[in-house]
Scaffold this motif. Structure first.
Motif, mmCIF file in Angstrom:
data_model
loop_
_atom_site.group_PDB
_atom_site.id
_atom_site.type_symbol
_atom_site.label_atom_id
_atom_site.label_comp_id
_atom_site.label_asym_id
_atom_site.label_seq_id
_atom_site.Cartn_x
_atom_site.Cartn_y
_atom_site.Cartn_z
ATOM 1 N N ILE A 171 0.845 -1.193 0.000
ATOM 2 C CA ILE A 171 0.000 0.000 0.000
ATOM 3 C C ILE A 171 0.883 1.246 0.000
ATOM 4 C CG2 ILE A 171 -1.898 1.207 1.128
ATOM 5 C CD1 ILE A 171 -2.506 -1.711 0.201
ATOM 6 N N LEU A 172 0.664 2.123 -0.996
ATOM 7 C CA LEU A 172 1.446 3.346 -1.109
ATOM 8 C C LEU A 172 0.777 4.541 -0.445
ATOM 9 C CD1 LEU A 172 2.595 3.125 -4.858
ATOM 10 C CD2 LEU A 172 3.779 2.266 -2.818
ATOM 11 N N ARG A 173 -0.552 4.632 -0.607
ATOM 12 C CA ARG A 173 -1.237 5.846 -0.140
ATOM 13 C C ARG A 173 -2.724 5.555 -0.005
ATOM 14 N NH1 ARG A 173 -2.973 10.590 -3.236
ATOM 15 N NH2 ARG A 173 -2.120 9.591 -5.112
ATOM 16 N N THR A 174 -3.408 6.292 0.891
ATOM 17 C CA THR A 174 -4.858 6.184 1.026
ATOM 18 C C THR A 174 -5.479 7.571 1.005
ATOM 19 O OG1 THR A 174 -4.947 6.281 3.443
ATOM 20 C CG2 THR A 174 -4.554 4.120 2.459
ATOM 21 N N GLN A 175 -6.719 7.656 0.495
ATOM 22 C CA GLN A 175 -7.466 8.916 0.451
ATOM 23 C C GLN A 175 -8.914 8.635 0.825
ATOM 24 O OE1 GLN A 175 -5.904 9.058 -3.807
ATOM 25 N NE2 GLN A 175 -6.519 11.177 -3.498
ATOM 26 N N LYS A 176 -9.535 9.576 1.526
ATOM 27 C CA LYS A 176 -10.940 9.426 1.882
ATOM 28 C C LYS A 176 -11.812 9.559 0.634
ATOM 29 C CE LYS A 176 -10.495 11.203 6.600
ATOM 30 N NZ LYS A 176 -10.899 12.281 7.546
ATOM 31 N N LEU A 177 -12.886 8.780 0.597
ATOM 32 C CA LEU A 177 -13.874 8.853 -0.480
ATOM 33 C C LEU A 177 -15.249 8.734 0.143
ATOM 34 C CD1 LEU A 177 -14.459 8.896 -3.576
ATOM 35 C CD2 LEU A 177 -14.439 6.392 -3.484
ATOM 36 N N GLY A 178 -16.029 9.803 0.014
ATOM 37 C CA GLY A 178 -17.344 9.798 0.631
ATOM 38 C C GLY A 178 -17.252 9.715 2.146
ATOM 39 N N GLU A 179 -18.262 9.100 2.764
ATOM 40 C CA GLU A 179 -18.323 9.047 4.222
ATOM 41 C C GLU A 179 -17.674 7.801 4.816
ATOM 42 O OE1 GLU A 179 -22.289 9.598 5.569
ATOM 43 O OE2 GLU A 179 -22.475 11.619 4.753
ATOM 44 N N ALA A 180 -17.556 6.745 4.032
ATOM 45 C CA ALA A 180 -17.072 5.500 4.634
ATOM 46 C C ALA A 180 -16.003 4.786 3.823
ATOM 47 C CB ALA A 180 -18.256 4.551 4.846
ATOM 48 N N ASP A 181 -15.756 5.235 2.591
ATOM 49 C CA ASP A 181 -14.840 4.513 1.706
ATOM 50 C C ASP A 181 -13.467 5.169 1.653
ATOM 51 O OD1 ASP A 181 -17.170 3.140 1.200
ATOM 52 O OD2 ASP A 181 -17.525 4.093 -0.735
ATOM 53 N N ARG A 182 -12.525 4.455 1.086
ATOM 54 C CA ARG A 182 -11.190 5.009 0.819
ATOM 55 C C ARG A 182 -10.725 4.581 -0.567
ATOM 56 N NH1 ARG A 182 -8.342 7.339 4.988
ATOM 57 N NH2 ARG A 182 -8.903 6.725 7.113
ATOM 58 N N ILE A 183 -9.941 5.474 -1.192
ATOM 59 C CA ILE A 183 -9.216 5.116 -2.406
ATOM 60 C C ILE A 183 -7.836 4.650 -1.960
ATOM 61 C CG2 ILE A 183 -8.249 5.921 -4.594
ATOM 62 C CD1 ILE A 183 -10.424 8.110 -4.579
ATOM 63 N N ILE A 184 -7.456 3.456 -2.348
ATOM 64 C CA ILE A 184 -6.181 2.864 -1.961
ATOM 65 C C ILE A 184 -5.273 2.806 -3.189
ATOM 66 C CG2 ILE A 184 -5.050 0.914 -0.843
ATOM 67 C CD1 ILE A 184 -7.197 2.177 0.914
ATOM 68 N N THR A 185 -4.133 3.484 -3.109
ATOM 69 C CA THR A 185 -3.130 3.386 -4.178
ATOM 70 C C THR A 185 -2.132 2.315 -3.777
ATOM 71 O OG1 THR A 185 -3.374 5.735 -4.709
ATOM 72 C CG2 THR A 185 -1.401 4.623 -5.523
ATOM 73 N N LEU A 186 -1.976 1.307 -4.637
ATOM 74 C CA LEU A 186 -1.099 0.202 -4.296
ATOM 75 C C LEU A 186 -0.204 -0.168 -5.470
ATOM 76 C CD1 LEU A 186 -3.102 -2.884 -4.960
ATOM 77 C CD2 LEU A 186 -4.393 -1.075 -3.880
ATOM 78 N N LEU A 187 0.954 -0.672 -5.137
ATOM 79 C CA LEU A 187 1.894 -1.156 -6.138
ATOM 80 C C LEU A 187 1.874 -2.670 -6.079
ATOM 81 C CD1 LEU A 187 4.044 -0.547 -8.279
ATOM 82 C CD2 LEU A 187 5.745 -0.467 -6.458
ATOM 83 N N THR A 188 1.492 -3.289 -7.195
ATOM 84 C CA THR A 188 1.340 -4.738 -7.223
ATOM 85 C C THR A 188 2.525 -5.401 -7.917
ATOM 86 O OG1 THR A 188 0.184 -4.828 -9.348
ATOM 87 C CG2 THR A 188 -1.157 -4.409 -7.382
ATOM 88 N N ARG A 189 2.676 -6.676 -7.642
ATOM 89 C CA ARG A 189 3.769 -7.442 -8.236
ATOM 90 C C ARG A 189 3.587 -7.600 -9.745
ATOM 91 N NH1 ARG A 189 7.757 -11.198 -7.171
ATOM 92 N NH2 ARG A 189 7.522 -10.977 -4.924
ATOM 93 N N GLU A 190 2.365 -7.894 -10.197
ATOM 94 C CA GLU A 190 2.149 -8.233 -11.601
ATOM 95 C C GLU A 190 1.437 -7.159 -12.411
ATOM 96 O OE1 GLU A 190 0.178 -11.995 -11.880
ATOM 97 O OE2 GLU A 190 1.679 -13.041 -10.683
ATOM 98 N N HIS A 191 0.647 -6.294 -11.749
ATOM 99 C CA HIS A 191 -0.171 -5.331 -12.481
ATOM 100 C C HIS A 191 0.316 -3.889 -12.350
ATOM 101 C CE1 HIS A 191 -2.798 -8.857 -11.948
ATOM 102 N NE2 HIS A 191 -3.392 -8.473 -13.066
ATOM 103 N N GLY A 192 1.461 -3.663 -11.723
ATOM 104 C CA GLY A 192 1.971 -2.305 -11.564
ATOM 105 C C GLY A 192 1.164 -1.517 -10.544
ATOM 106 N N ARG A 193 1.100 -0.203 -10.765
ATOM 107 C CA ARG A 193 0.369 0.657 -9.816
ATOM 108 C C ARG A 193 -1.127 0.625 -10.141
ATOM 109 N NH1 ARG A 193 -1.342 5.863 -9.549
ATOM 110 N NH2 ARG A 193 -0.310 6.488 -11.480
ATOM 111 N N VAL A 194 -1.918 0.426 -9.099
ATOM 112 C CA VAL A 194 -3.371 0.292 -9.242
ATOM 113 C C VAL A 194 -4.035 1.148 -8.174
ATOM 114 C CG1 VAL A 194 -5.310 -1.330 -9.044
ATOM 115 C CG2 VAL A 194 -3.193 -2.057 -10.158
#
Length: 243
Positions: A10-33
Motif C-alpha cells: 500500500i502506497l497511499r490512502t485517500q478518503k472517499l465519501g463518508e465510509a470509503d477510501r481510495i487505496i493506491t497500491l503497487l502490485t507485483r504483476e499489475h503495476g500501480r493500481v
C-alpha cells in the motif's frame, strides 16, 4: 478478466465519501493500481487495518471503469505498523512509498523491479537492518537506476574516461571529468562518490563503514539528482529526519 488477485504494498490512502477510501497500491504483476475499499472507515470494517500505507498484502480486486474495487485482503507483513513508533524511520518509509508512486506513473504497467525494491526497502527499515538514511539513499538511487537515470560514480558519464573524477554534475549524469564538466558542477569528496557507488551496488560493508560527513554529502547529492530528474520535489522529503 474482471476479477484478479495479486501481491501488493500500500502506497497511499485517500478518503472517499463518508465510509470509503481510495487505496493506491503497487502490485507485483499489475503495476500501480487504484482501488476502492468500500466501508473501510467504519469501525466494524473487516480489513481496514490491513490497508494502511506500508502494508504488504495479498489482495483481490474487481476491475472497474475508474477505480477497481477491493474485495478481499490478507496481510503478509504490516511494515507501516512496525515503523509508526520511530519518527525517523516512519518519515523515511513515507519518502520510499511516495517515490515508488512517482516512478510508476502509468497504471497497470508492470513494475516488478520497483515492487521488489519497495518491499526490500520497507523490510530493511522495519528490521532496523542498516542506518535508515542509508536505506533511503540506496532506495532512491536504485529507483533512479530502474528508471534509466543511474548516476555514474566512477567513469565520466559523458566521455566514459576512467575515473574516479573530481566533479559531479546533475545535468551531466553524475561523475564527470575535467574536460566534460558543465558549469556549477559539485566537487564531492572521493569517499562520497565511493559511498554512492556502494549504495547503488548493495555493498553494505562499505556503506556502513562510511563517515557521517560523507553520508550527509551523499544524501544531498542524491536528493538533488532525484529532484532534477523528477522535475519537482517529493512532499515527504522535507520532513525526513536525518541523524
Amino acid at each position: 478478466m474482471s476479477l484478479y488477485r495479486d501481491e501488493a504494498i500500500i502506497l497511499r490512502t485517500q478518503k472517499l465519501g463518508e465510509a470509503d477510501r481510495i487505496i493506491t497500491l503497487l502490485t507485483r504483476e499489475h503495476g500501480r493500481v487504484r482501488g476502492v475499499a468500500k466501508g473501510v472507515r467504519r469501525t466494524m470494517s473487516k480489513f481496514g487495518a490491513r490497508l494502511e500505507p506500508g502494508s504488504h498484502v495479498d489482495i483481490q480486486l474487481h476491475k472497474g471503469r475508474t477505480f477497481d474495487t477491493i474485495t478481499q485482503v490478507e496481510a503478509i507483513n504490516n511494515y507501516g505498523e512496525a515503523l509508526t513508533e520511530d519518527y525517523q524511520r516512519w518519515t523515511i518509509a513515507s519518502a520510499i512509498l511516495e517515490t515508488a508512486e512517482r516512478f510508476t506513473s502509468q497504471e497497470y504497467e508492470p513494475a516488478l523491479q520497483e515492487f521488489q525494491l519497495v518491499v526490500g526497502g520497507m523490510k530493511a527499515l522495519a528490521e532496523n537492518r542498516y542506518d535508515a538514511s542509508l536505506i533511503l539513499d540506496a532506495f532512491l538511487l536504485r529507483s533512479l537506476a530502474i528508471g534509466g537515470y543511474a548516476p555514474s560514480t566512477t567513469n565520466c558519464s559523458r566521455c566514459e574516461k576512467p575515473g574516479p573524477h573530481r566533479y559531479f554534475s546533475l545535468v551531466g549524469g553524475g561523475s564527470v571529468c575535467m574536460e566534460c564538466r558543465p558549469s556549477a558542477s559539485a566537487t564531492p569528496a572521493p569517499e562520497t562518490l565511493q559511498l554512492l557507488g556502494a549504495l547503488l551496488s548493495s555493498d553494505w560493508d562499505i556503506a556502513q563503514a562510511s563517515e557521517p560527513r560523507h553520508r550527509r554529502e551523499a544524501s544531498g547529492l542524491v536528493i538533488a539528482y532525484l529532484q532534477w530528474h523528477l522535475e519537482r520535489g517529493l512532499r515527504s522529503l522535507p520532513i525526513v529526519e536525518r541523524v
